[in-house]
Design a protein around this motif. Structure first.
Motif, mmCIF file in Angstrom:
data_model
loop_
_atom_site.group_PDB
_atom_site.id
_atom_site.type_symbol
_atom_site.label_atom_id
_atom_site.label_comp_id
_atom_site.label_asym_id
_atom_site.label_seq_id
_atom_site.Cartn_x
_atom_site.Cartn_y
_atom_site.Cartn_z
ATOM 1 N N LEU A 106 0.832 -1.215 0.000
ATOM 2 C CA LEU A 106 0.000 0.000 0.000
ATOM 3 C C LEU A 106 0.864 1.261 0.000
ATOM 4 C CD1 LEU A 106 -2.781 -1.122 2.496
ATOM 5 C CD2 LEU A 106 -3.107 -0.659 0.071
ATOM 6 N N ALA A 107 1.973 1.209 0.749
ATOM 7 C CA ALA A 107 2.892 2.369 0.787
ATOM 8 C C ALA A 107 3.468 2.618 -0.610
ATOM 9 C CB ALA A 107 4.012 2.117 1.791
ATOM 10 N N CYS A 108 3.762 1.547 -1.342
ATOM 11 C CA CYS A 108 4.279 1.671 -2.716
ATOM 12 C C CYS A 108 3.226 2.243 -3.659
ATOM 13 C CB CYS A 108 4.757 0.318 -3.239
ATOM 14 S SG CYS A 108 6.225 -0.295 -2.397
ATOM 15 N N GLU A 109 1.987 1.793 -3.485
ATOM 16 C CA GLU A 109 0.894 2.312 -4.314
ATOM 17 C C GLU A 109 0.745 3.826 -4.092
ATOM 18 O OE1 GLU A 109 -1.405 0.496 -6.691
ATOM 19 O OE2 GLU A 109 0.595 -0.391 -6.528
ATOM 20 N N ASP A 110 0.818 4.235 -2.834
ATOM 21 C CA ASP A 110 0.717 5.643 -2.486
ATOM 22 C C ASP A 110 1.919 6.416 -3.035
ATOM 23 O OD1 ASP A 110 -0.253 7.987 -0.881
ATOM 24 O OD2 ASP A 110 1.640 7.640 0.170
ATOM 25 N N ASP A 117 8.395 16.412 -6.150
ATOM 26 C CA ASP A 117 9.163 17.119 -5.123
ATOM 27 C C ASP A 117 9.041 16.474 -3.737
ATOM 28 O OD1 ASP A 117 6.531 17.937 -5.365
ATOM 29 O OD2 ASP A 117 6.892 19.929 -4.537
ATOM 30 N N HIS A 118 8.127 15.511 -3.575
ATOM 31 C CA HIS A 118 7.984 14.817 -2.280
ATOM 32 C C HIS A 118 8.544 13.395 -2.323
ATOM 33 C CE1 HIS A 118 5.595 17.983 -0.511
ATOM 34 N NE2 HIS A 118 4.781 17.979 -1.557
ATOM 35 N N LEU A 119 9.043 12.991 -3.488
ATOM 36 C CA LEU A 119 9.517 11.618 -3.648
ATOM 37 C C LEU A 119 10.631 11.260 -2.677
ATOM 38 C CD1 LEU A 119 9.637 10.800 -7.477
ATOM 39 C CD2 LEU A 119 8.139 9.839 -5.752
ATOM 40 N N HIS A 120 11.592 12.159 -2.534
ATOM 41 C CA HIS A 120 12.775 11.861 -1.720
ATOM 42 C C HIS A 120 12.404 11.502 -0.282
ATOM 43 C CE1 HIS A 120 16.981 11.910 -0.591
ATOM 44 N NE2 HIS A 120 17.256 11.935 -1.886
ATOM 45 N N GLY A 121 11.546 12.329 0.332
ATOM 46 C CA GLY A 121 11.136 12.099 1.716
ATOM 47 C C GLY A 121 10.380 10.782 1.883
ATOM 48 N N LYS A 122 9.458 10.519 0.950
ATOM 49 C CA LYS A 122 8.671 9.282 1.041
ATOM 50 C C LYS A 122 9.536 8.048 0.785
ATOM 51 C CE LYS A 122 3.824 10.286 0.377
ATOM 52 N NZ LYS A 122 2.636 10.111 -0.425
ATOM 53 N N PRO A 156 15.570 8.720 -5.975
ATOM 54 C CA PRO A 156 14.253 8.140 -6.240
ATOM 55 C C PRO A 156 13.535 8.612 -7.502
ATOM 56 C CG PRO A 156 14.114 9.740 -4.459
ATOM 57 C CD PRO A 156 15.563 9.633 -4.837
ATOM 58 N N THR A 157 12.858 7.641 -8.114
ATOM 59 C CA THR A 157 11.924 7.907 -9.207
ATOM 60 C C THR A 157 10.623 7.210 -8.801
ATOM 61 O OG1 THR A 157 12.460 5.876 -10.393
ATOM 62 C CG2 THR A 157 13.799 7.821 -10.920
ATOM 63 N N HIS A 158 9.577 7.388 -9.588
ATOM 64 C CA HIS A 158 8.290 6.767 -9.251
ATOM 65 C C HIS A 158 8.334 5.235 -9.288
ATOM 66 C CE1 HIS A 158 6.611 10.850 -9.817
ATOM 67 N NE2 HIS A 158 5.784 10.435 -8.875
ATOM 68 N N SER A 159 9.373 4.672 -9.929
ATOM 69 C CA SER A 159 9.448 3.207 -10.034
ATOM 70 C C SER A 159 10.523 2.603 -9.119
ATOM 71 C CB SER A 159 9.725 2.811 -11.488
ATOM 72 O OG SER A 159 10.946 3.387 -11.913
#
Length: 199
Positions: A106-110, A117-122, A156-159
């Motif tokens: 679920l965390a990956c889906e989110d 700009d929020h990718l790094h933190g997540k 990080p990237t979306h994948s």
């Protein structure tokens, strides 16, 4: 300027009253804790019964139908596509001490829906919580994948978590999901919904 004068007897009387109040307060806290523990254990006993009756009443919230619950048995994908399905499956995984799998999925889906700009933190949060070797909710992936995912999470990237997510999905699909379909929580829920429908 006149001062206040307490005799020794009055002072011990005051201290006695204070001590009594403190003792009462502690006893009250203990009672609250005991009640909390009793309630907790009661709820734990009730979980299978609560699960078996999830939103089966004619509440206006989310109506759960027998058809939807039957669809969960068609594939893990259909189960996870349902909000209620996720909840029931998560409870089942908790009973098997493997809820980190669905939480990671679920965390990956989110994460995939996250703005750039929020990718790094997540990415950092997901890595620390699920991937790193001493993570609190460490997922079951091999050393190579753990290392590869760590590298991807640094830039990080979306994948970044796709491979690890796919591995965890396959693990749930082959391992937990078939057991879930045979579990009391699933069968009771289905049975209750079918009974309610035929009334």
């Amino acid at each position: 300027m006149p001062g206040f004068f307490f005799s020794h007897n009055n002072m011990t009387e005051l201290n006695g009253k204070e001590d009594c109040k403190l003792a009462e307060g502690k006893a009250h806290k203990k009672k609250q804790k005991a009640f909390g523990a009793d309630l907790k254990s009661y709820l734990k006993c009730m979980v299978p019964h609560i699960e078996s009756g999830i939103k089966t009443s004619n509440s206006r919230n989310v109506m759960l139908s027998a058809e939807e619950v039957i669809q969960w048995s068609q594939s893990l994908e259909k189960l996870l596509a349902s909000q209620s399905g996720q909840g029931v499956f998560r409870e089942f995984l908790k009973s098997e001490f493997s809820e980190e799998n669905i939480e990671f999925w679920l965390a990956c889906e989110d994460y995939k829906k996250t703005k750039s700009d929020h990718l790094h933190g997540k990415a950092e949060r997901i890595y620390e919580e699920f991937v790193q070797s001493d993570a609190i909710k460490q997922i079951n992936i091999d050393y190579q994948m753990r290392e590869a995912t760590a590298k991807k999470a640094q830039d990080p990237t979306h994948s970044s978590f796709d491979e690890a997510q796919k591995t965890v999905y396959i693990l749930m699909e082959r391992d937990s999901y078939p057991r879930f379909l045979k579990s009391k929580s699933y069968l009771n829920l289905l049975n209750q919904l079918q009974t309610n429908t035929s009334k």
